[in-house]
Write an enzyme that holds these catalytic residues in place. Structure first.
Site, PDB file in Angstrom:
ATOM      1  N   GLU A 222       1.422  -5.618  13.462  1.00 51.98           N
ATOM      2  CA  GLU A 222       0.304  -5.807  14.391  1.00 51.98           C
ATOM      3  C   GLU A 222      -0.221  -7.231  14.329  1.00 51.98           C
ATOM      4  OE1 GLU A 222      -3.031  -3.224  13.623  1.00 51.98           O
ATOM      5  OE2 GLU A 222      -3.919  -3.595  15.582  1.00 51.98           O
TER       6      GLU A 222
ATOM      7  N   ARG B 100       0.823  -1.220   0.000  1.00 52.97           N
ATOM      8  CA  ARG B 100       0.000   0.000   0.000  1.00 52.97           C
ATOM      9  C   ARG B 100       0.849   1.257   0.000  1.00 52.97           C
ATOM     10  NH1 ARG B 100      -3.329  -1.261   5.040  1.00 52.97           N
ATOM     11  NH2 ARG B 100      -2.406  -3.332   5.113  1.00 52.97           N
TER      12      ARG B 100
HETATM   13  C1  PRP Z   1       0.336  -2.598   6.602  1.00 55.89           C
HETATM   14  C2  PRP Z   1       0.503  -1.128   6.304  1.00 55.89           C
HETATM   15  C3  PRP Z   1       1.872  -0.837   6.861  1.00 55.89           C
HETATM   16  C4  PRP Z   1       1.963  -1.771   8.054  1.00 55.89           C
HETATM   17  C5  PRP Z   1       1.754  -1.015   9.327  1.00 55.89           C
HETATM   18  O1  PRP Z   1       0.986  -3.335   5.633  1.00 55.89           O
HETATM   19  O2  PRP Z   1       0.415  -0.862   4.911  1.00 55.89           O
HETATM   20  O3  PRP Z   1       2.903  -1.132   5.937  1.00 55.89           O
HETATM   21  O4  PRP Z   1       0.935  -2.761   7.882  1.00 55.89           O
HETATM   22  O5  PRP Z   1       1.844  -1.839  10.451  1.00 55.89           O
HETATM   23  P1  PRP Z   1       2.908  -1.653  11.611  1.00 55.89           P
HETATM   24  O6  PRP Z   1       3.033  -0.186  11.903  1.00 55.89           O
HETATM   25  O7  PRP Z   1       2.336  -2.425  12.769  1.00 55.89           O
HETATM   26  O8  PRP Z   1       4.200  -2.243  11.134  1.00 55.89           O
HETATM   27  P2  PRP Z   1       0.873  -4.906   5.473  1.00 55.89           P
HETATM   28  O9  PRP Z   1       2.093  -5.520   6.080  1.00 55.89           O
HETATM   29  O10 PRP Z   1      -0.449  -5.388   5.959  1.00 55.89           O
HETATM   30  O11 PRP Z   1       1.051  -5.111   3.919  1.00 55.89           O
HETATM   31  P3  PRP Z   1       0.343  -4.597   2.567  1.00 55.89           P
HETATM   32  O12 PRP Z   1       0.740  -3.159   2.373  1.00 55.89           O
HETATM   33  O13 PRP Z   1       0.993  -5.487   1.568  1.00 55.89           O
HETATM   34  O14 PRP Z   1      -1.142  -4.766   2.672  1.00 55.89           O
HETATM   35  N1  ADE Z   2      -1.483  -2.545   9.326  1.00 55.10           N
HETATM   36  C1  ADE Z   2      -1.232  -2.827  10.621  1.00 55.10           C
HETATM   37  N2  ADE Z   2      -2.334  -2.679  11.375  1.00 55.10           N
HETATM   38  C2  ADE Z   2      -3.321  -2.297  10.511  1.00 55.10           C
HETATM   39  C3  ADE Z   2      -4.682  -1.973  10.680  1.00 55.10           C
HETATM   40  N3  ADE Z   2      -5.267  -2.011  11.889  1.00 55.10           N
HETATM   41  N4  ADE Z   2      -5.402  -1.628   9.585  1.00 55.10           N
HETATM   42  C4  ADE Z   2      -4.811  -1.601   8.360  1.00 55.10           C
HETATM   43  N5  ADE Z   2      -3.529  -1.879   8.149  1.00 55.10           N
HETATM   44  C5  ADE Z   2      -2.788  -2.226   9.206  1.00 55.10           C
END
Ligand code: PRP
Ligand code: ADE
Length: 174
Positions: free
Chosen positions: A98, A61
């Site tokens: 998370e 993202r």
């Molecule tokens: C989500 C979001 C951040 C991360 C935040 O990505 O886009 O990169 O989680 O979480 P944090 O602060 O606890 O590390 P995700 O790993 O779900 O991957 P995506 O972008 O591929 O959906």
């Molecule tokens: N990445 C980590 N925590 C998340 C949340 N609560 N919603 C969307 N993206 C996340």
């Protein structure tokens, strides 16, 4: 700061995804709204430090935010990728988020020593992902002092961890 309630209204929350107890902030609904996405990028672009030389985005993202900012500001973008995607020589780092663990990687030689890099992502929760990205860029010789997000979930403490690491985090929402 601008009141970003208009953008907050475009983001939906899905409970118990991807695990029970997680409130997932889904930006896909914001991305569907062309005007909302344009406002998002314009407002984040206005916060990027003027001496910035490179925008770093985290897969997946974060790439969308990085691409918009890169275009808006005429700056190059650096891809911090999930494992196994980069074809060239790379460095990598494992981290917790998370709802699990992951790894990001960076091509060697794509950050120059002393280059000012701003890290961007759609969302900061625990900060594990952003901190891993900052660490990797620093290992490569880059200077990271600013990180920008669409959404911060302050109750998860990520922004505080970034400040402790010498990076100023700002989010449009949260
Ligand atoms: C989500 C979001 C951040 C991360 C935040 O990505 O886009 O990169 O989680 O979480 P944090 O602060 O606890 O590390 P995700 O790993 O779900 O991957 P995506 O972008 O591929 O959906
Ligand atoms: N990445 C980590 N925590 C998340 C949340 N609560 N919603 C969307 N993206 C996340």
């Amino acid at each position: 700061m601008t009141d970003n309630a208009d953008l907050a209204a475009l983001i939906r929350t899905i409970p118990d995804y991807p695990k029970p107890g997680i409130l997932f902030r889904d930006v896909s609904t914001l991305l569907l709204d062309g005007e909302g996405f344009r406002k998002t990028i314009d407002r984040i672009a206005a916060m990027v430090a003027t001496d910035t030389q490179l925008i770093a985005g985290i897969e997946a993202r974060g790439f969308i935010v990085a691409a918009g900012l890169s275009y808006a500001l005429g700056l190059g973008k650096l891809m911090l990728r999930k494992p196994g995607k980069l074809p060239g020589e790379k460095i990598g780092i494992d981290y917790q988020l998370e709802y699990g663990t992951d790894r990001i990687e960076l091509h060697k030689g794509q950050v120059t020593a002393g280059q000012k890099v701003v890290l961007v992502d759609d969302l900061i929760a625990t900060g594990g992902t952003a901190l891993a990205g900052i660490e990797l860029i620093r290992q490569a010789g880059g200077i990271v002092e600013q990180a920008l997000f669409i959404v911060d979930l302050p109750e998860l403490g990520g922004a505080e961890k970034l400040r402790a690491a010498g990076v100023e985090p700002t989010a449009l929402i949260g």
